[in-house]
Design a protein around this motif. Structure first.
Motif, mmCIF file in Angstrom:
data_model
loop_
_atom_site.group_PDB
_atom_site.id
_atom_site.type_symbol
_atom_site.label_atom_id
_atom_site.label_comp_id
_atom_site.label_asym_id
_atom_site.label_seq_id
_atom_site.Cartn_x
_atom_site.Cartn_y
_atom_site.Cartn_z
ATOM 1 N N GLY A 52 88.167 32.527 2.546
ATOM 2 C CA GLY A 52 87.412 31.192 2.660
ATOM 3 C C GLY A 52 87.658 30.166 1.801
ATOM 4 N N ALA A 53 87.502 30.536 0.423
ATOM 5 C CA ALA A 53 88.044 29.745 -0.541
ATOM 6 C C ALA A 53 89.446 29.256 -0.602
ATOM 7 N N MET A 54 90.274 30.365 -0.598
ATOM 8 C CA MET A 54 91.709 29.908 -0.495
ATOM 9 C C MET A 54 91.938 28.843 0.809
ATOM 10 N N GLY A 55 91.375 29.373 1.984
ATOM 11 C CA GLY A 55 91.498 28.530 3.076
ATOM 12 C C GLY A 55 90.935 27.207 3.001
ATOM 13 N N GLY A 56 89.956 27.038 2.382
ATOM 14 C CA GLY A 56 89.098 25.866 2.272
ATOM 15 C C GLY A 56 89.789 24.831 1.246
ATOM 16 N N THR A 57 90.599 25.551 0.192
ATOM 17 C CA THR A 57 90.957 24.663 -0.927
ATOM 18 C C THR A 57 92.417 24.250 -0.310
ATOM 19 N N ALA B 172 107.586 21.018 -2.895
ATOM 20 C CA ALA B 172 108.211 20.776 -1.736
ATOM 21 C C ALA B 172 108.191 19.262 -1.826
ATOM 22 N N MET B 173 107.199 18.602 -1.808
ATOM 23 C CA MET B 173 106.959 17.360 -1.541
ATOM 24 C C MET B 173 107.159 16.372 -2.948
ATOM 25 N N GLY B 174 107.626 16.886 -3.929
ATOM 26 C CA GLY B 174 107.773 16.321 -5.103
ATOM 27 C C GLY B 174 106.314 15.414 -5.489
ATOM 28 N N LEU B 175 105.253 16.139 -5.265
ATOM 29 C CA LEU B 175 104.115 15.509 -5.671
ATOM 30 C C LEU B 175 103.654 16.346 -6.908
ATOM 31 N N PRO B 176 102.462 15.614 -7.460
ATOM 32 C CA PRO B 176 101.773 16.633 -8.587
ATOM 33 C C PRO B 176 101.006 17.622 -7.839
ATOM 34 N N PRO B 177 101.109 18.991 -8.503
ATOM 35 C CA PRO B 177 100.375 19.860 -7.982
ATOM 36 C C PRO B 177 98.758 19.646 -7.946
ATOM 37 N N PRO B 178 98.095 19.610 -6.897
ATOM 38 C CA PRO B 178 96.755 19.475 -6.951
ATOM 39 C C PRO B 178 95.903 20.592 -7.413
ATOM 40 N N SER B 179 94.795 20.259 -8.298
ATOM 41 C CA SER B 179 93.808 21.404 -8.795
ATOM 42 C C SER B 179 93.693 22.405 -7.642
ATOM 43 N N ALA B 180 93.501 23.599 -8.142
ATOM 44 C CA ALA B 180 92.846 24.546 -7.081
ATOM 45 C C ALA B 180 91.634 24.799 -7.079
ATOM 46 N N LEU B 181 90.958 24.024 -8.195
ATOM 47 C CA LEU B 181 89.532 23.976 -8.468
ATOM 48 C C LEU B 181 88.948 22.826 -7.510
ATOM 49 N N ALA B 182 88.360 23.313 -6.347
ATOM 50 C CA ALA B 182 87.875 22.243 -5.836
ATOM 51 C C ALA B 182 85.996 22.462 -5.403
ATOM 52 N N PRO B 183 85.474 22.001 -6.382
ATOM 53 C CA PRO B 183 83.908 22.388 -6.300
ATOM 54 C C PRO B 183 83.387 22.148 -5.126
ATOM 55 N N GLY B 184 83.745 21.126 -4.411
ATOM 56 C CA GLY B 184 83.082 20.864 -3.034
ATOM 57 C C GLY B 184 83.265 21.874 -2.168
ATOM 58 N N VAL B 185 84.510 22.257 -2.070
ATOM 59 C CA VAL B 185 84.994 23.272 -1.029
ATOM 60 C C VAL B 185 84.295 24.731 -1.362
ATOM 61 N N ASP B 186 84.248 25.115 -2.783
ATOM 62 C CA ASP B 186 83.694 26.054 -3.217
ATOM 63 C C ASP B 186 82.090 26.230 -2.718
ATOM 64 N N PRO C 282 86.592 32.445 -7.373
ATOM 65 C CA PRO C 282 87.372 32.273 -8.382
ATOM 66 C C PRO C 282 88.979 32.988 -7.824
ATOM 67 N N LEU C 283 88.917 34.166 -6.938
ATOM 68 C CA LEU C 283 90.169 34.795 -6.620
ATOM 69 C C LEU C 283 90.693 33.741 -5.283
ATOM 70 N N GLY C 284 89.961 33.341 -4.681
ATOM 71 C CA GLY C 284 90.378 32.402 -3.603
ATOM 72 C C GLY C 284 91.162 31.126 -4.161
ATOM 73 N N ALA C 285 90.851 30.504 -5.227
ATOM 74 C CA ALA C 285 91.298 29.551 -6.086
ATOM 75 C C ALA C 285 92.413 29.926 -6.716
ATOM 76 N N LEU C 286 92.406 31.302 -7.121
ATOM 77 C CA LEU C 286 93.791 31.680 -7.874
ATOM 78 C C LEU C 286 94.776 31.934 -6.826
ATOM 79 N N ALA C 287 94.443 32.402 -5.557
ATOM 80 C CA ALA C 287 95.321 32.905 -4.326
ATOM 81 C C ALA C 287 96.014 31.449 -3.879
ATOM 82 N N ALA C 288 95.249 30.479 -3.870
ATOM 83 C CA ALA C 288 95.594 29.053 -3.367
ATOM 84 C C ALA C 288 96.468 28.582 -4.254
ATOM 85 N N LYS C 289 96.423 28.864 -5.556
ATOM 86 C CA LYS C 289 97.369 27.809 -6.517
ATOM 87 C C LYS C 289 98.542 28.097 -6.252
#
Lengths: 188, 766
Positions: free
Chosen positions: B33-38, B333-347, B317-324
């Protein structure tokens, strides 16, 4: 025979191979029970012993006929022969009319008759009965004992555990007394 | 409250295994869920997110340094419509080499990566600290295997200065071959004859449409000498580039995230509901000793919430790590800055949703049981229904199944709700995997279709080198088999504000081998092929459309639909009829069989290092879409299998516990341990077969529906039927078999316990 805690049920469980002795040997009908593995014990129980419990222990999700038939099916053999045997036993025990009903719909006496039919369906060398009247009123208990006695008179070995002295006196050919797990008397 | 809490805690202590199963399943579910939501939040609208984070400009303009000076360029910041600007920064195209690999970089002299507009974000290493250092784009570093600390040699000036790569960075411009040096560095790197210039970033008051952008460019051009503006790129161009380059990976991630969330919700609900349903007898006893229905509900809700809360502490935390890694891969792939895997709202949402599902799944059956009278609850909890087994056993008897198998089949649905929920858990897992593997195959096929064109090198011609000279140079290379010239233009549409990008090709373009979805390749003047994507007006084969090419209205006849990332592709004869002097700016080169594309590019560099930019096709991005999707599908398969397997384990554990007395009776009647095992395994097998068989069509329906929906969102003119063969029968069979095996794996331990548990002690307690 013996009071609660004397070891009656444990003895029957050991004979049926449901429990294992911490020491000593158990030989039933020539078979060494204590040293057998689980699969051999299962086959032993199918063919050589039948067990009647105080609380009947019927399978609630099977009807009366299937409760008896399942023991015959586990023993193997022709299905048709097994069905005839089941029907014959149910007739003999007076519960043939209840064949399609489930245990929950039966009285205590009827349930115990079904349990006896199930125990006898494979023509065991010995019928083990652990307080078979303990959960029944005296009138029904009397009927059940007469049935067991009748089978015994026709050659079926019955080993019955009870704490009821009167019952033992009236029906038993041999009474063995137990106390605290020890044999304290054998009125053979 | 005290007795409620005490009873809940004692329930946890008594049912340690059950609590453990709820904890593990909830932890896996919350991880997914955390991974998917992130993923869902951090990968949706990546361009808009990056545009905000990097203070993206509406317009980037390149100026010719020979025609305009720095101060005149800087003065354009004062134009009335300009609301913000950054620059000017000196710019030049410089050839470099690293080892034997030569490449060109568009360099920008910029000392400060920050500012209020067009910020550059360093994603690895650091920003330039002085002379002799360079920062390159992240996509360039990945695509060319350049690492921090590498030393690259400038070939622009005679003394061949060497620069050290100190950082990898991203900005809003998606073009790859770019780098930044300090302002004092650029002059010494630039070849004397090379074009020097400036770049400046702007935001405008009016920039809502392409027409607004053109008006803004015009306003800049009007204040400067003729020829000052050499090129411009608007945020529409950048956004278009992101959108169709990345729609594949994004749609997959989004679909995966949404499905995973749905799947785990069903499975968690199943496990918790099953656990409470198995406690009816206990509920009856609680009521008998004076618990109110509300207290009964509270006991079970708390009993389930405590392991769920512990699961959330581990899972989020595991979900955030897995999404990273996935977020990083998508950002790369997009040449964009990597977004943070920490998304307090999602969590927070995952935590609340996870606990909410657990609480609801526990409360509903507990509430139902709490309303029964105590005796009924105890009775209902003691025995499965008889009616079901009546008909089932009758039918199984007719099939002549071995008795343990027949009993096992009946047991699978002895509690119909629990059996159905477990089968649904497997169904959801199988359907999700069918969908995921179908989409995975479709994406690979899609990728294959769009990269089917058979040319190995692209060459861009910079100013100062003629079309004739370029063609001559290319034709002289022995490895050259075919050259197709190309120029990109925008076609205006009468009555429409936004123009349509078009690609005009010169030479035997049909031989490039673009795959056609429909119709035929064009064969002459005023004919065009439309792309299956970026077809905003839904043009179709046989249609004639009115467009304006270089100011002249013409009628284009659509002859085919191709798998190419261009709205329109048309023949050079159409452009020559309007502008006889038109020349291509890019060249697609098909090499002879066996020729080496890298060697070809090197030889072109040697022949013309300044004004031609050759590149091997597909070398621009180092992102491995197959690798990322492989990893994602594998992770999805493992997690969903684990959850479904634990679901089956839980169901069979409950069933065998509940039927411990029946199993003991059957063993007394002579059922062997192997037969008991067969009985329990049969139950699992039935659930697995039912879930798998129903899961496959459900997955296909889901696949077709979602692919159609995604195609609509992406403006594709192709439907899922184009990808129907993407799911092959062998794959389906393997997924179904996997569902059954997962069910069997879940049955191993309960079967073992059932066949080896005590008999006498169970039967002597009543």
């Amino acid at each position: 025979m013996g009071p609660s805690g004397s070891g009656k049920s444990t003895l029957l469980n050991l004979i049926a191979g449901l429990d294992r002795p911490t020491s000593g040997r158990i030989v039933v009908d020539g078979m060494e029970v204590a040293g057998s593995n689980e699969a051999d014990l299962a086959r032993f129980r199918r063919l050589r012993v039948g067990f009647v419990f105080q609380f009947f222990h019927l399978l609630n999700n099977l009807n009366v006929f299937d409760n008896v038939l399942i023991a015959a099916q586990l023993a193997g053999g022709p299905e048709a022969t097994a069905r005839v045997r089941v029907q014959q036993l149910l007739n003999e025990l007076g519960v043939a009319a209840k064949g399609r009903q489930y245990p929950a719909k039966l009285s205590g006496g009827e349930r115990q008759r079904v349990a006896i039919a199930r125990a006898l369906v494979n023509r065991p060398a010995v019928l083990l009965a652990d307080e078979p009247t303990g959960a029944l009123d005296s009138h029904t208990g009397e009927q059940v004992m007469k049935l067991l006695s009748g089978f015994n008179l026709r050659g079926q070995t019955v080993l019955l555990a009870t704490h009821d002295i009167e019952l033992a006196r009236r029906y038993a050919r041999r009474v063995i007394n137990l106390r605290d797990g020890r044999l304290v008397g054998d009125a053979g | 409250m005290k007795p409620v809490l005490k009873q809940a805690l004692s329930g946890i202590r008594r049912h340690r295994l059950q609590t453990g199963v709820v904890f593990v399943i909830a932890a896996l579910a919350i991880t997914v869920g955390a991974m998917g939501g992130t993923l869902l939040v951090q990968t949706s609208s990546p361009y808009d997110r990056a545009f905000g984070e990097l203070a993206g400009p509406h317009l980037l303009v390149t100026f010719d340094g020979r025609n305009v000076g720095r101060s005149a360029v800087a003065a354009t910041a004062a134009l009335p419509d300009v609301t913000a600007s950054a620059g000017p920064w000196a710019t030049a195209g410089i050839p470099f080499e690293i080892g034997s690999h030569k490449f060109g970089l568009g360099l920008l002299a910029r000392d400060d990566p920050g500012g209020n507009l067009d910020r550059v974000q360093v994603v690895q290493g650091r920003w330039i600290g002085g002379l002799g250092e360079i920062v390159v784009t992240r996509s360039f570093a990945i695509g060319n295997h350049v690492s921090i600390g590498d030393r690259i040699t400038s070939l622009g000036s005679g003394d061949k200065p060497v620069l050290t790569v100190v950082g990898e960075a991203v900005d809003i411009d998606p073009s790859t071959n770019r780098g930044w040096v300090s302002s004092g560095e650029l002059q010494s790197l630039t070849p004397k004859e090379a074009q020097q210039g400036f770049e400046m970033a702007y935001r405008f008051r009016s920039a809502a449409t392409r027409a607004d952008i053109r008006a803004d460019v015009k306003a800049i051009e009007n204040t400067l000498p003729a020829g000052a503006v050499t090129a411009y790129a608007s945020y529409f161009d950048f956004k278009d580039s992101y959108d169709f380059n990345n729609s594949l990976i994004l749609t997959f991630l989004l679909a995966f995230a949404a499905l995973a969330l749905g799947a785990v919700a069903v499975i968690v609900a199943n496990v918790v509901t099953g656990a409470v349903l198995a406690s009816y007898r206990e509920i009856g006893i609680l009521k008998a000793i004076g618990f109110t229905p509300r207290q009964v509900v509270m006991v079970f809700v708390i009993q389930m919430l405590i392991p769920a809360l512990a699961a959330a502490v581990v899972g989020i935390p595991l979900g955030a790590l897995a999404a990273k890694p996935l977020l990083d891969a998508a950002a790369d792939a997009m040449g964009l800055p990597p977004p943070s895997a920490l998304a307090p709202g999602v969590d927070a949402v995952v935590l609340l949703a996870g606990l909410g599902i657990v609480a609801a799944a526990a409360a509903l059956p507990a509430w139902r049981a709490g309303r029964l009278n105590a005796v009924t609850a105890i009775t209902v909890g003691a025995a499965p229904s008889g009616r079901w087994s009546d008909s089932l056993h009758g039918r199984l008897g007719w099939w002549k199944l071995p008795r343990p198998v027949a009993v096992g089949v009946g047991d699978a649905f002895a509690r119909p709700l629990r059996g159905a929920l477990t089968a649904i858990a497997i169904l959801v897992g199988v359907a999700t995997l069918v969908f995921a593997s179908g989409l995975y195959s479709a994406i690979l096929k899609f990728n294959d279709l769009f990269t089917s064109a058979n040319y190995q090198v692209t060459v861009s011609r910079l100013g100062g080198f003629s079309d004739a000279a370029t063609l001559d140079l290319l034709q002289k290379q022995t490895a050259t088999q075919l050259v197709v010239g190309e120029r990109e233009l925008e076609l205006a549409l009468p009555g429409q504000v936004d123009p349509v990008p078009a690609r005009i090709v010169r030479g035997p373009s049909a031989q490039l081998g673009y795959r056609l979805a429909d119709g035929r390749w064009f064969s002459g003047v005023d004919e065009a092929v439309v792309g299956v994507v970026l077809n905003p007006y839904k043009w179709h084969v046989g249609q004639t459309v009115d467009v304006v090419l270089e100011g002249r209205p013409i009628k284009l006849h659509i002859t085919g639909t191709c798998y190419c990332f261009f709205s329109l592709t048309l023949d050079w004869s159409t452009l020559v009829a309007v502008t006889p002097s038109a020349e291509p700016t890019n060249y697609f080169v098909q090499l002879r069989p066996g020729a080496n594309a890298d060697a070809y590019v090197k030889s072109l560099f040697l022949a013309q290092p300044d004004f031609l930019a050759p590149q091997v096709v597909g070398s621009g991005s180092g992102f491995n879409i197959e690798g990322a999707l492989d990893g994602l599908v594998t992770a999805l398969a493992v997690i969903l299998s684990a959850i479904a397997g634990l679901g089956v384990f839980n169901t069979l554990l409950l069933t065998t516990r509940e039927r411990v007395r029946d199993i003991a009776i059957l063993r007394t009647l002579g059922m062997t341990p192997a037969q008991v095992t067969a009985m329990v395994i049969t139950s699992a097998c039935v659930l697995g077969v039912v879930g798998s068989i129903l899961g496959i069509p459900a997955g296909i329906v889901l696949y077709n529906y979602l692919v159609d929906a995604m195609a609509r969102v992406a403006n594709f003119t192709i439907s899922s039927s184009s990808f129907a063969i993407a799911i092959n029968p062998l794959q389906l069979g393997l997924v179904a078999l996997g569902g059954i095996l997962v069910a069997l794996a879940g049955a191993v331990l309960p079967a073992r316990w059932a066949s080896r548990g005590p008999v006498a002690s169970v039967l002597n307690i009543e």
